[in-house]
Motif scaffolding. Sequence first.
Motif, PDB file in Angstrom:
ATOM      1  N   PHE A 220       0.835  -1.207   0.000  1.00  0.00           N
ATOM      2  CA  PHE A 220       0.000   0.000   0.000  1.00  0.00           C
ATOM      3  C   PHE A 220       0.873   1.263   0.000  1.00  0.00           C
ATOM      4  O   PHE A 220       0.588   2.238  -0.693  1.00  0.00           O
ATOM      5  N   GLN A 221       1.948   1.208   0.795  1.00  0.00           N
ATOM      6  CA  GLN A 221       2.830   2.366   0.877  1.00  0.00           C
ATOM      7  C   GLN A 221       3.503   2.637  -0.473  1.00  0.00           C
ATOM      8  O   GLN A 221       3.704   3.788  -0.850  1.00  0.00           O
ATOM      9  N   GLY A 222       3.836   1.555  -1.197  1.00  0.00           N
ATOM     10  CA  GLY A 222       4.422   1.722  -2.518  1.00  0.00           C
ATOM     11  C   GLY A 222       3.494   2.425  -3.483  1.00  0.00           C
ATOM     12  O   GLY A 222       3.947   3.106  -4.419  1.00  0.00           O
ATOM     13  N   LEU A 223       2.181   2.274  -3.272  1.00  0.00           N
ATOM     14  CA  LEU A 223       1.181   2.954  -4.105  1.00  0.00           C
ATOM     15  C   LEU A 223       0.765   4.302  -3.510  1.00  0.00           C
ATOM     16  O   LEU A 223      -0.184   4.925  -3.985  1.00  0.00           O
ATOM     17  N   LYS A 224       1.458   4.717  -2.453  1.00  0.00           N
ATOM     18  CA  LYS A 224       1.186   5.987  -1.764  1.00  0.00           C
ATOM     19  C   LYS A 224      -0.197   6.016  -1.113  1.00  0.00           C
ATOM     20  O   LYS A 224      -0.771   7.080  -0.911  1.00  0.00           O
ATOM     21  N   LEU A 225      -0.697   4.828  -0.794  1.00  0.00           N
ATOM     22  CA  LEU A 225      -1.960   4.714  -0.054  1.00  0.00           C
ATOM     23  C   LEU A 225      -1.611   4.608   1.431  1.00  0.00           C
ATOM     24  O   LEU A 225      -1.679   3.540   2.047  1.00  0.00           O
ATOM     25  N   ASP A 252       7.373   6.420   8.593  1.00  0.00           N
ATOM     26  CA  ASP A 252       7.597   6.995   7.271  1.00  0.00           C
ATOM     27  C   ASP A 252       6.269   7.377   6.619  1.00  0.00           C
ATOM     28  O   ASP A 252       6.153   8.439   5.984  1.00  0.00           O
ATOM     29  N   ALA A 253       5.256   6.521   6.759  1.00  0.00           N
ATOM     30  CA  ALA A 253       3.943   6.821   6.171  1.00  0.00           C
ATOM     31  C   ALA A 253       3.347   8.087   6.780  1.00  0.00           C
ATOM     32  O   ALA A 253       2.794   8.936   6.063  1.00  0.00           O
ATOM     33  N   TYR A 254       3.453   8.230   8.098  1.00  0.00           N
ATOM     34  CA  TYR A 254       2.949   9.449   8.750  1.00  0.00           C
ATOM     35  C   TYR A 254       3.700  10.693   8.253  1.00  0.00           C
ATOM     36  O   TYR A 254       3.104  11.752   8.045  1.00  0.00           O
ATOM     37  N   ILE A 255       5.014  10.557   8.068  1.00  0.00           N
ATOM     38  CA  ILE A 255       5.794  11.681   7.558  1.00  0.00           C
ATOM     39  C   ILE A 255       5.314  12.071   6.161  1.00  0.00           C
ATOM     40  O   ILE A 255       5.159  13.265   5.846  1.00  0.00           O
ATOM     41  N   ARG A 256       5.053  11.074   5.311  1.00  0.00           N
ATOM     42  CA  ARG A 256       4.564  11.362   3.955  1.00  0.00           C
ATOM     43  C   ARG A 256       3.229  12.095   3.998  1.00  0.00           C
ATOM     44  O   ARG A 256       2.911  12.880   3.115  1.00  0.00           O
ATOM     45  N   MET A 257       2.445  11.808   5.032  1.00  0.00           N
ATOM     46  CA  MET A 257       1.143  12.466   5.174  1.00  0.00           C
ATOM     47  C   MET A 257       1.257  13.782   5.945  1.00  0.00           C
ATOM     48  O   MET A 257       0.253  14.429   6.221  1.00  0.00           O
ATOM     49  N   ARG A 258       2.484  14.138   6.297  1.00  0.00           N
ATOM     50  CA  ARG A 258       2.773  15.352   7.079  1.00  0.00           C
ATOM     51  C   ARG A 258       2.108  15.324   8.461  1.00  0.00           C
ATOM     52  O   ARG A 258       1.788  16.361   9.031  1.00  0.00           O
TER      53      ARG A 258
END
Length: 479
Positions: A220-225, A252-258
């Motif tokens: 999911f993270q690879g698809l930016k979900l 890392d996912a939380y960081i991508r979501m700011r």
Amino acid sequence: MNRDRDLPPFEDDSDDLKDLLQQFENLKSGLSHAFLDEDSFEQIIDYYDEQDQLNVAFQAAEMGINQYPYSAVLLIKKAGLLIEAKQYKEALSLLEKAALLDSTDLQLYIFKTDAYIAMNQHAKAVRVLEEQIDSFEGEDKTELLLELADVYDDWEEFEMVFDVLRRALVHDNNNEEALHKICFWTEFTGRFEESIRLHTDIINEHPFNELAWFNLGTAFQGLKLYEKAIDAYQYAIAIDEKFDYAYRNMGDAYIRMRKYPEAIEVLSRHLEIAKPEDVIYEAIGHCYDKQRKYTQARYYYRKASHLSPTDDKLYYKVAMAYMAEENWANALKSLQSAMKYNKQSGDYNMAIGECYLQMGKFKDALVYLLNAVRLRPANARGWQCFMRGLYISGFHEEALGQLNALDPKISSKPVFQYYKAAILFRLGRQKEALLQLETALQRSPKLAKQFVELDAELLQHTSVVDMLGRYRASLRKKK
């Protein structure tokens, strides 16, 4: 590859092994008519192989085969030693003999594969495995599939690596090695949708498989979900609360979501359960940085630098946090630390130049800003910093000369037209300056702030204020 060569069942210092080795020495010397059975020869071969005494291991294999000429196991053991000695053709010949005696020994096919790979004959290695995979069941079949994945990896047929690992998991969907490997190859090949389908099927059958949940999250993270990825990681953590990689990826996912506070929370949990790592401290520092909490950011960047003291980027990040607070002296100290490990960085030279500029040390500033453009002559940002340095230092004629001599690919950018307009104003060439300013505004009105930030005193010119006002009004109408 020699995946799982049998290890001797005895510890090196055990009495049983010592007795066995003594019997072997007696046999070699002709001092005894002691009898060694087939299993004993296997153990002796393995022992000397593990001790890197290849010649003695060969002797044991030869003696064993002389005594048990129809032993497929001993023939396979000797073939393994021949592969170690890079005698691949001899090994393959021996393996063919062993296959006539026992075609069900898994190691037979693994050694054949090793020999063909060593001879750069990957197609033959693939054929050996593909012909045998369906002859085996259970763990043995999984083992051959994993071996096949390794062959394709060595052959650099990376899409096939993913395909074979998927086959392995369809056969044995709880296999940890396959689950670990397919996580990497999913990301490497970008086959995220297929990974999601595969791991969803595995989870439906094994809902408490934390590795499957983790792999689902990475897909999911690879698809930016990112929200779906976080949900999957949370399931993985619910099953295994010490699953450190799940915390890392979730951070890392939380960081991508700011979502920086949430990222800090899960990354801090990672620090509690796993060995401290510089990348985790750096990521937490980044989160505080983004929240403009510069003191905390510097604290974690420094924690990272204690673990990785030669990483110049960490000193640079500390410096940037000081510069955000306009603490130029401390920023300069950190930048000088970064420069000890990387003097060829244009960014570091630019940042030092900016610090000196803000401290009023114009000569020092220009030395570093000039270094930056020498290091990266095609970098527009470096030239912008250098032009700004010349302007603030009062070298307006020099700045104009440098601008006129610049590569047109760089000097034609709107920001340099704004800079040129400012320089012309300072040189008293007001008519030319207004024409230059108008051209810049026509091309990129949004960059007018660069002109004002360079020299706010230019707003004392009524003609400048009027021109800027007209273009702001036209921008508002367009909106």
